[in-house]
Motif scaffolding. Sequence first.
Motif, short mmCIF file in Angstrom:
data_model
loop_
_atom_site.label_atom_id
_atom_site.label_comp_id
_atom_site.label_asym_id
_atom_site.label_seq_id
_atom_site.Cartn_x
_atom_site.Cartn_y
_atom_site.Cartn_z
N ASP A 226 5.57 9.72 -6.26
CA ASP A 226 6.27 8.70 -4.88
C ASP A 226 6.91 8.51 -5.18
O ASP A 226 6.79 8.66 -4.36
CB ASP A 226 5.01 7.41 -5.73
CG ASP A 226 4.12 7.94 -6.34
OD1 ASP A 226 3.45 8.90 -5.52
OD2 ASP A 226 2.87 7.14 -6.59
N ARG B 81 2.58 -1.17 -10.46
CA ARG B 81 1.39 -0.57 -10.49
C ARG B 81 0.99 0.04 -12.05
O ARG B 81 0.06 0.35 -11.68
CB ARG B 81 1.57 0.36 -9.51
CG ARG B 81 1.98 0.58 -8.23
CD ARG B 81 1.66 1.02 -7.13
NE ARG B 81 3.16 2.29 -7.35
CZ ARG B 81 2.56 3.28 -7.43
NH1 ARG B 81 1.56 3.46 -5.70
NH2 ARG B 81 3.19 4.23 -7.62
N PRO C 119 0.92 -1.05 0.05
CA PRO C 119 -0.01 0.27 -0.43
C PRO C 119 0.72 1.37 -0.13
O PRO C 119 1.72 1.61 0.90
CB PRO C 119 -0.19 0.31 1.48
CG PRO C 119 -0.23 -0.62 2.31
CD PRO C 119 0.82 -2.24 1.39
N SER D 185 0.19 4.89 0.07
CA SER D 185 -0.92 5.90 -0.13
C SER D 185 -0.54 7.86 0.14
O SER D 185 -0.29 8.20 1.36
CB SER D 185 -1.95 6.01 1.10
OG SER D 185 -2.35 4.54 1.16
N THR D 186 0.30 7.80 -1.52
CA THR D 186 1.00 9.77 -1.14
C THR D 186 -0.59 10.28 -1.65
O THR D 186 -1.31 10.38 -2.22
CB THR D 186 0.98 9.27 -2.10
OG1 THR D 186 1.08 8.74 -3.12
CG2 THR D 186 2.63 8.89 -1.76
N THR D 187 -0.18 11.79 -1.32
CA THR D 187 -1.38 13.24 -1.48
C THR D 187 -0.06 13.79 -2.15
O THR D 187 0.67 14.39 -1.41
CB THR D 187 -1.98 12.75 -0.39
OG1 THR D 187 -2.87 14.31 -0.13
CG2 THR D 187 -1.33 13.13 0.95
N GLY E 244 2.42 8.41 3.22
CA GLY E 244 1.87 7.73 3.72
C GLY E 244 2.40 7.05 5.34
O GLY E 244 2.63 5.65 5.41
N ARG F 274 -0.06 7.66 10.13
CA ARG F 274 -1.39 8.71 10.20
C ARG F 274 -1.97 8.88 11.36
O ARG F 274 -1.71 8.02 12.70
CB ARG F 274 -2.19 7.12 9.56
CG ARG F 274 -1.98 7.05 8.34
CD ARG F 274 -2.48 8.74 7.57
NE ARG F 274 -3.00 8.50 6.06
CZ ARG F 274 -1.61 8.77 5.33
NH1 ARG F 274 -0.81 9.79 5.65
NH2 ARG F 274 -1.84 8.71 3.72
#
Length: 571
Positions: A519, A509, A7, A9-11, A30, A33
Amino acid sequence: MRLSRFPISTTKETPADAEIVSHQLMLRAGFIRKLGSGLYSWMPVGLRTLKKVEAIVREEMNRAGALEVLMPSVHPAELWRESGRWQLMGDEMLRIKDRHDNDYCYGPTHEEVICHHLRQDVKSYKQLPLNYYQIQTKFRDERRPRFGIMRAREFLMKDAYSFHLDAEGLAAEYDNMRAAYARIFTRIGADFRIVKADSGNIGGSRSEEFHILAGAGEDLLAVSSEGSYAANVEAAETLPVSVTRPPVLKPLARLSTPGQKTCAQVAEYLKLGLDAKVKLLVAKAADGGLIGIALRGDHQLNEIKAANHPKIASPFELAAARDVEQAFGCEVGYLGPVNCPIPVIADHAALALSDFVCGANENDHHLGDANWGRDCAEPEAADLRMIVEGDPAPDGSGTIRLLRGIEGGHIFQLGQKYTQAMNVSVLDDNGKDVTLHMGCYGIGVSRLVAAVVEQSHDAQGMIWPDAIAPFTAIITPIGLDRSESVREAAETLYADLLAAGIDVALDDRGLRPGAMFADAELIGIPHRIVIGDKGLAKAQFEYRHRRAETARMIPAQAEAVLDQLRQTVTG
């Protein structure tokens, strides 16, 4: 690791409540959290880095001869009451009760627990020296949790405790731990300084902090311009001024200063520099009365130094305004050493002044051309102020410059503070009962992760040293789903790097190149290998180090990639 099974989960968006770079980037990438105030979960990619830091710490502690243990995180209150710290630790210690109404705490540190076990198990000097360490979660109820894991309430810490028959044995182990810590900070790739520190509520006669240099550091460090001197400003000494006071020529003058209470106001009103003024602070004295502290107008009191003075109450506390006004007969803003009704201790720099301005102990008035010895008694001299940029280094190695640092480790010579309070002793070779000497040594393992990010990042994201990067290298194939040759080359290189012991990620991916690159840069993977049809047509891979401005083409062979990974590339 195949990223299709991992997983990520970058933003792109920066969280609104993230104040410093490490907090922002670790959330965006990520790594962590947020669960609650000062509480964070480590996600898979972040945990990989945390575990690598932890492994380095464990390896160096084992190399130094320390023995790993694991103690409970919840402690019975009786142990803390026995050491005297149940109340001393204050509100930072989380106190809890069980169903039987018994008091416990969630351990912020483990001096009491390890002392309890030592007195149970160690009876003879022949069993010494001993150094026990653990890597375990701690909890400190920060008043204002902030900066992500930099100042979280729950954190991962390595704490070690050594026990010795005498002070000489403690000093030797302290030096051993100091060297082990230097190896740890070097291996994680940090630019750090070892600085003299105040022992705080842990206690002891000697302590040093290990600081990672970074602009976001909460601690200000005093570092010599030419030598090795380094200290937290709270612990940095200032030297007595070596110049001789000039002869006293001018008479004492009474000056009208209506409404001018602060040093800055008086200096502006009288058109003089702050360094020509002496200010008098009034604190609570050790004997229960009041005591005056004289400082130069441009200097700030160091409350830790003041609290360590035998005539000043500890913890340090300024006197209440009503008590000052009752003693002096004037408001706080007009105090001075001339005709002072209480004893005065002067900082070295204040004591070096002549013809200075000071309060007249009369509302709306100051005195000009005041002098020690003539107008008031020569006070006791002491080092009481904060060190400032440009001061002489205490060891004579140039002048002081101030740097920001993030404390990542702290080592202490505790002496017999805890062992005496908790009756930790052994029989020596003459059969005599001897109280042990103790040291303690802490590293904020999770904090180190954030500290390295603060020191090593750019606009695109984090830049990890190889030793603690979540992945050492990443393979980014272009058109993996369209080109059999790209897929085959990527799979072959991936297998070869894994076989060579490289912690490598394969980005399978199926994303566009820009998304894969973004990323990889945000996460901070040190080495990136791009495989595409154009490069393969020339038997080449594209290689780029995370710190490099441009990529370079290398032969499409695993050995060529391994050569790049063995080098330090700066671009």
